[in-house]
Design a protein around this motif. Structure first.
Motif, PDB file in Angstrom:
ATOM      1  N   GLY A  75       3.619  13.355 -21.072  1.00  0.00           N
ATOM      2  CA  GLY A  75       2.936  12.942 -22.292  1.00  0.00           C
ATOM      3  C   GLY A  75       1.908  13.969 -22.722  1.00  0.00           C
ATOM      4  N   LYS A  76       1.379  13.784 -23.923  1.00  0.00           N
ATOM      5  CA  LYS A  76       0.433  14.760 -24.464  1.00  0.00           C
ATOM      6  C   LYS A  76      -0.851  14.824 -23.643  1.00  0.00           C
ATOM      7  N   ASP A  77      -1.307  13.673 -23.138  1.00  0.00           N
ATOM      8  CA  ASP A  77      -2.497  13.694 -22.290  1.00  0.00           C
ATOM      9  C   ASP A  77      -2.262  14.553 -21.059  1.00  0.00           C
ATOM     10  N   GLN A  78      -1.068  14.430 -20.472  1.00  0.00           N
ATOM     11  CA  GLN A  78      -0.760  15.173 -19.258  1.00  0.00           C
ATOM     12  C   GLN A  78      -0.642  16.673 -19.529  1.00  0.00           C
ATOM     13  N   VAL A  79      -0.007  17.030 -20.655  1.00  0.00           N
ATOM     14  CA  VAL A  79       0.099  18.446 -21.022  1.00  0.00           C
ATOM     15  C   VAL A  79      -1.283  19.023 -21.307  1.00  0.00           C
ATOM     16  N   ARG A  80      -2.098  18.251 -22.026  1.00  0.00           N
ATOM     17  CA  ARG A  80      -3.444  18.723 -22.366  1.00  0.00           C
ATOM     18  C   ARG A  80      -4.305  18.905 -21.116  1.00  0.00           C
ATOM     19  N   GLU A  81      -4.103  18.053 -20.111  1.00  0.00           N
ATOM     20  CA  GLU A  81      -4.865  18.171 -18.874  1.00  0.00           C
ATOM     21  C   GLU A  81      -4.569  19.496 -18.184  1.00  0.00           C
ATOM     22  N   LEU A  82      -3.328  19.970 -18.269  1.00  0.00           N
ATOM     23  CA  LEU A  82      -2.932  21.204 -17.606  1.00  0.00           C
ATOM     24  C   LEU A  82      -3.209  22.446 -18.450  1.00  0.00           C
TER      25      LEU A  82
END
Length: 286
Positions: A75-82
């Motif tokens: 998800g976008k939250d997960q991509v943004r975290e990385l």
């Protein structure tokens, strides 16, 4: 009346921005399976936005472990975290694409190579893949594991070969078709020397450089294309493609900088000639 409309519009924009920053919904297994099954075609180089259009023009120096953890179905939250927030303005609603500018150190002082990375999402807001504009950037983002070298191996000191770009390519040319006959012979001879003088090659780094004339984006693209062309010819001559990395430095590393003369005058072009070059760094076992 107008003031009320403007106030309402401002509130709507603020809510939209807050909505973009709010946590996303949980991702179920079905959404991940759908994303994995889509297998979209990789974007073409022209599908990537111009670096000049980046909102956050400084880009970022990412940790290589981030790309080892990126997967389809995130998800976008997960991509943004990385990876952090995308560096281009991607819009507010129904965003299907995030674009980044990432920098990787070359090992030469503070110099670095800039790479563009794209993540695409489907209608579920789940990632369907991540791609580099220049595939070679994947090696910079995730360097191959070091191979232990036997103690008995005789290592040759790293060697550098500098080739005058004016002697390799037609003016403003960069493709295989633009190689001058003498330039092709020089590269073929270099490939023969690499095969004969090294028992095993560790790496070959091909770096293109330009003079200061022309825009930054143009020179970056020209220098990289010339480096890629040199790599293609070396591959044609039997050098393993996996061992060759390319970079385009544009006009960032001039050899001479005190040239005078009117723009594109013969005197200025001649003075700046040393800057128009292709450097080839080689390391291996003899």
């Amino acid at each position: 009346m107008n003031r009320a409309i403007c106030g309402a519009a401002l509130v709507a924009v603020m809510l939209a921005v807050q909505g973009c920053a709010s946590p996303g919904a949980a991702i179920d297994k079905d959404a991940q399976a759908r994303a994995a099954s889509e297998q979209p075609a990789a974007p073409k180089p022209e599908d990537f936005p111009s670096p000049d259009g980046a909102k956050w023009k400084q880009g970022a120096f990412p940790g290589t472990d981030a790309f080892a953890r990126i997967r389809t179905g995130m998800g976008k939250d997960q991509v943004r975290e990385l990876l952090g927030w995308p560096h281009f303005s991607e819009g507010l609603w129904g965003v299907r694409e995030w674009n980044y500018l990432f920098h990787f150190r070359t090992g030469k002082s503070a110099d670095y190579v800039t790479c563009q990375y794209m993540v695409r999402f489907n209608g579920d807001g789940v990632s369907t893949g991540g791609w580099w504009k220049n595939p070679d950037c994947a090696l910079l983002a995730q360097p191959p594991a070091a191979t232990p070298i036997p103690a008995t191996t005789k290592l040759a000191p790293p060697q550098k070969v500098t080739l005058n770009a004016d002697g390799l390519f037609r003016f403003d040319g960069a493709s295989l078709a633009d190689l001058l006959p003498d330039g092709r012979v020089r590269l073929e001879r270099l490939a023969t020397e690499l095969r004969n003088n090294f028992r095993a090659l560790h790496y070959v780094l091909v770096t293109g450089h330009t003079d200061r004339l022309g825009g930054d984006a143009y020179n970056e693209a020209l220098s990289l294309e010339r480096a890629n062309t040199v790599r293609e010819l070396l591959v044609q001559q039997g050098i393993d493609r996996k061992l060759i990395r390319t970079a385009g430095m544009g006009k960032r590393q001039p050899v001479v900088s005190d040239c005078e003369g009117t723009r594109s005058s013969p005197a200025l072009l001649h003075c700046l000639q040393p800057n128009r070059r292709v450097e080839i760094d080689v390391a291996g076992e003899q």
